[in-house]
Design a protein around this motif. Structure first.
Motif, short mmCIF file in Angstrom:
data_model
loop_
_atom_site.label_atom_id
_atom_site.label_comp_id
_atom_site.label_asym_id
_atom_site.label_seq_id
_atom_site.Cartn_x
_atom_site.Cartn_y
_atom_site.Cartn_z
N UNK B 159 0.85 -1.18 0.00
CA UNK B 159 0.00 0.00 0.00
C UNK B 159 0.90 1.25 0.00
N UNK B 160 0.68 2.18 -0.93
CA UNK B 160 1.54 3.38 -0.95
C UNK B 160 1.56 4.14 0.37
N UNK B 161 0.51 3.99 1.17
CA UNK B 161 0.46 4.69 2.46
C UNK B 161 1.16 3.92 3.57
N UNK B 162 1.41 2.62 3.35
CA UNK B 162 1.97 1.79 4.42
C UNK B 162 3.21 1.04 3.93
N UNK B 163 4.37 1.69 3.97
CA UNK B 163 5.59 1.01 3.52
C UNK B 163 5.96 -0.11 4.48
N UNK B 164 6.27 -1.28 3.92
CA UNK B 164 6.70 -2.43 4.72
C UNK B 164 7.75 -3.15 3.91
N UNK B 165 8.74 -3.76 4.58
CA UNK B 165 9.74 -4.46 3.77
C UNK B 165 10.49 -5.53 4.51
N UNK B 166 11.01 -6.46 3.71
CA UNK B 166 11.75 -7.61 4.22
C UNK B 166 12.91 -7.21 5.12
N UNK B 167 13.10 -7.99 6.18
CA UNK B 167 14.27 -7.79 7.04
C UNK B 167 14.08 -6.75 8.12
N UNK B 168 12.87 -6.18 8.21
CA UNK B 168 12.62 -5.22 9.28
C UNK B 168 11.46 -5.71 10.14
N UNK B 169 11.38 -5.14 11.34
CA UNK B 169 10.32 -5.52 12.27
C UNK B 169 9.17 -4.54 12.12
N UNK B 170 7.96 -5.01 12.31
CA UNK B 170 6.80 -4.14 12.16
C UNK B 170 5.75 -4.50 13.18
N UNK C 84 2.40 4.99 -18.82
CA UNK C 84 2.10 3.68 -19.41
C UNK C 84 1.82 2.64 -18.34
N UNK C 85 2.71 2.57 -17.31
CA UNK C 85 2.52 1.49 -16.32
C UNK C 85 2.40 2.01 -14.89
N UNK C 86 2.22 3.33 -14.72
CA UNK C 86 2.01 3.94 -13.40
C UNK C 86 3.14 3.68 -12.41
N UNK C 87 4.35 3.43 -12.90
CA UNK C 87 5.42 3.07 -11.97
C UNK C 87 6.67 3.93 -12.22
N UNK C 88 7.45 4.17 -11.16
CA UNK C 88 8.72 4.87 -11.34
C UNK C 88 9.88 3.88 -11.38
N UNK C 89 9.58 2.58 -11.25
CA UNK C 89 10.68 1.61 -11.17
C UNK C 89 10.51 0.39 -12.07
N UNK C 121 -2.99 2.63 -7.80
CA UNK C 121 -2.99 1.51 -6.85
C UNK C 121 -4.37 1.37 -6.22
N UNK C 122 -4.94 2.51 -5.82
CA UNK C 122 -6.26 2.48 -5.18
C UNK C 122 -7.31 1.94 -6.14
N UNK C 123 -7.22 2.38 -7.38
CA UNK C 123 -8.18 1.94 -8.38
C UNK C 123 -8.13 0.42 -8.55
#
Lengths: 395, 235, 127
Positions: B159-170, C84-89, C121-123
């Motif tokens: 979720x763009x509002x909730x960054x989460x990632x491998x190797x960290x605690x949450x 095109x793909x809504x991404x920066x990466x 993403x929301x869509x």
């Protein structure tokens, strides 16, 4: 005559490089395991959200605790001025650095984000005993290196005594710090006890002495030298006393837990019906780690050299068994959020956690041992770490 | 002793004493002081267990959806909130409640974190700064509530509002991204029985402050003296 | 080696440390700037300094809850994600990747942060 000794030397040389290559291979395998853990995450280890510290921590903590304890040999020499120990101080210092390197490497490579291992130094959290330990470990490195230098370089000899005292004090604090990592965990029944730091200190004496014995005997055998039986006998007895001392601390730790009604459940689990943990505790730690070495050391009529070697190996094995039970068994027992109630949930509340170590974390642990082995072997090969005894005089 | 000597002696002793005491005071201040009791905001929750239906999992589902958790139940999967079914063995009384990060005023996770990645915001929300987390898992050892999870495998499409990632605690963030927008945490909003009351504990006129004054509430593991921000009613 | 030789070598080494983005000209690689338009600062300045803005705002946001609508990674992505793909990466010429690949600087953001335009993403995730 000449040619046979030359041939022997040649053979030994080849063995030396073969051993190094073997250890190097183990390190490479460990690094491969680490890269996989980096790629796939800790999912490929046996660790999970209940057992958060696993096999790597067993290896790392053994190495770090033994690294502190092995300095005991040096301290008895420098601080208390005993000649036979003084002759062994350089070897003890070397072993300490080697094991500390191995242990710390394992600890760091197990991190979820190992590339950030320098962060504790930059964003130092003063209340964290982990952060204190980073200072203690690096300080110990520096001190022991200076200490070694003062012993091996004639012009530095004058500083050898004060540095020896500093190392002596530092390693006490260091092992206290290691014990505190667990002692500060108030909510967990296995830990959260003031007896843990002294327990770790006494254990460090036994484990360090055992490792020292093993290495010393191998070095003597390699160089076709014989350790004077009087010296060996004395050091063997000292190991026996340390083993007894650490057993006493472990008994005290479990007895205090048994006295607290709210910790009875945990003690039942770890000593009686927890499956692999009581088995490892009684067979591994008590029998192999204590009864066997004590018998080998104190029963009359035991051949000194062989029994010393066996006793030392048994103490090391017992140490690993103890740490496995202490670290992993301690976490397997669930946290008690609602004392007196029966609980269940999807997140392991009220259930014993399960843990099966994977090959990757075991490889990582052995990688730490291999690092310690390589540092020791190469240093002993190129520098003069062989103890030089004057003919033995009781001091 | 001459005057000068005496003066020097006094100066040195005072200096030595200050050096000896200062770290202790500092530690004491960090460990005990600095509580944000004077802060105007302290977010908290009051959970009414008498209303919390056994078998209902709406808060957990809402949390998973809001924060992009998989909802998997393996021991390596993250669970920020879970339902605990509780039974009093001696009386047979049975009830259930949601358990998550209790957002302590004296959080053990913050004490033990070597890098300061675990921290408490001015408004009492306890968070992991994943930019600093090295993944040592010491906070998970220290937390009495088993509130934290370690991300065991790489994640995608967060979720763009909730960054989460491998190797960290949450752990539960009390939906900090929603709270900062003036909204309620997802679990509180989703509860069909309105059992989760969210609000500002430090505002005497807020609903939660009024209710917490009026009814008996409990902190889980109150014996540890952590002053939790999540309180329970009816245990 | 002679003194001028050493000097030349040093000069070469130092020049290797200067990032290409400091050159105030057209970029030597293909890049998809997404919607583009007015950036929060001058583009040339941004090329050199975007990381300082991001890091500063990151600490303010995470640790103090002071959110800035403008200097917000999500806001950057909103404009700069590919149309095109809504991404920066997603591709080698995506906004973040194109430059970072050229400069050989690892991006440490998107292991945790989403590289996708939030509206898209929301869509996609609306049910």
């Amino acid at each position: 005559m000449m040619s046979t000794s030359f041939a022997l030397q040649h053979k030994k040389n080849r063995l030396y490089y073969a051993l190094l290559a073997g250890a190097g291979l183990v390190v490479l395998l460990a690094l491969y395991a680490v890269s996989l853990m980096e790629e796939e995450g800790h999912i490929i280890t046996g660790m999970n959200n209940q057992i958060v510290w696993g096999m790597p921590h067993v290896f790392a903590i053994f190495l770090i605790v033994a690294a502190s304890g092995v300095l005991n040999v040096a301290s008895i020499g420098s601080v208390f001025g005993k000649a036979i120990y003084k002759a062994r101080a350089p070897l003890a210092g070397l072993l300490s650095i080697a094991m500390l390197s191995g242990g710390l490497a394992v600890l760091m490579l197990d991190l979820g984000r190992p590339e950030r291992f320098m962060l504790p130094a930059l964003d130092f959290n003063i209340t964290s005993v982990f952060a204190w330990n980073t200072v203690l470990y690096s300080g110990m490195f520096g001190l022991v290196i200076a200490y070694l230098w003062s012993m091996m370089e004639k012009r530095m000899n004058v500083y050898s005594k004060p540095l020896g005292v500093a190392v002596f004090a530092w390693r006490f604090v260091l092992t206290t710090g290691t014990g505190l990592i667990f002692a500060f965990l108030t909510a967990r029944e296995a830990y959260g006890s003031a007896v843990l730091p002294p327990m770790f200190i006494v254990m460090s004496f036994a484990w360090g002495m055992a490792v020292f014995h093993i290495v010393q005997m191998v070095i003597y055998a390699w160089n076709d030298k014989e350790l004077e039986p009087e010296i060996l006998e004395r050091k063997k007895r000292l190991l026996g006393i340390f083993v007894l001392g650490s057993l006493y601390m472990v008994v005290a730790y479990h007895m205090t837990n048994l006295y607290f009604a709210h910790r009875m459940g945990f003690e039942r689990f770890i000593l009686l019906d927890g499956g692999v943990y009581p088995a490892l505790f009684w067979w591994g730690y008590v029998l192999i780690g204590n009864v066997l070495p004590l018998a080998l050391i104190f029963l009359p009529g035991m051949k000194t050299r062989k029994s010393a070697m066996l006793a030392s190996l048994a103490v090391v094995l017992g140490g690993f068994a103890f740490l496995y039970v202490f670290i992993i068994g301690g976490q397997a027992y669930p946290l008690n959020l609602f004392p007196g109630y029966q609980v269940s949930s999807t997140f392991g509340d009220g259930q014993i956690g399960s843990y099966t170590p994977s090959i990757y974390e075991i490889l990582l642990g052995f990688g730490g041992l291999a690092i310690a082995f390589i540092i020791t072997t190469v240093s002993v090969h190129v520098l003069n770490f062989m103890p030089h005894d004057k003919s033995y005089i009781a001091d | 002793m001459s005057d000068v000597q005496r003066r020097n002696f006094l100066k040195t002793s005072v200096g030595v004493a200050a050096v000896a005491i200062a770290p202790g005071l500092l530690l004491f201040k960090v460990a005990h002081g600095q509580s944000d009791d004077d802060s105007k905001v302290r977010w908290g929750m009051l959970i009414d267990t008498s209303n919390c239906a056994e078998g209902c999992n709406e808060c957990v589902k809402a949390c998973n959806k809001e924060n992009g958790l998989s909802g998997g139940l393996a021991p390596t999967d993250s669970q920020w909130i879970r339902k605990i079914e509780i039974k009093d063995v001696s009386t047979g009384h049975q009830f259930a409640l949601p358990m998550m990060c209790q957002h302590c005023a004296e959080p053990p996770c913050v004490d033990v974190c070597p890098t300061g990645a675990s921290f408490k915001r001015y408004d009492g929300i306890v968070l992991v700064d994943k930019h600093r987390c090295i993944g040592c898992r010491y906070c998970m050892m220290a937390c009495p509530y088993k509130a934290r999870s370690f991300v065991h495998a790489p994640l995608h499409d967060q979720n763009p509002d909730v960054p989460r990632g491998k190797g960290t605690v949450e752990s539960c963030t009390m939906c900090v991204h929603r709270v900062d927008e003036g909204k309620q945490p997802a679990c509180a909003e989703a509860c069909p029985n309105k059992s989760i009351l969210f609000g500002n504990l430090h505002d005497p006129n807020s609903e939660i402050a009024k209710k917490i004054r009026a009814v008996a509430s409990t902190q889980v593991r109150a014996d540890l003296n952590l002053n939790t921000g999540v309180r329970y009613q009816g245990i | 080696m002679s003194v001028p030789g050493v000097r030349l070598l040093l000069l070469l080494l130092i020049s290797l440390c200067i990032p290409n983005v400091w050159a105030d000209q057209a970029l030597p690689y293909k890049i998809d700037i997404g919607r583009g338009g007015h950036c929060v600062r001058d583009p040339v300045w941004m090329r050199k300094n975007h990381m300082h803005l991001l890091i500063h705002q990151r600490d303010l946001t995470v640790r103090e809850g002071k959110r800035d609508k403008e200097i917000d990674l999500r806001n950057c992505i909103e404009c700069h994600a590919s149309t095109k793909d809504d991404s920066v990466i997603a591709r080698s010429d995506s906004f973040c990747v194109a430059c970072h690949r050229y400069e050989a600087v690892k991006i440490d953001c998107f292991e945790c942060h989403s590289g996708i335009r939030k509206s898209a993403w929301l869509e996609r995730n609306a049910k």
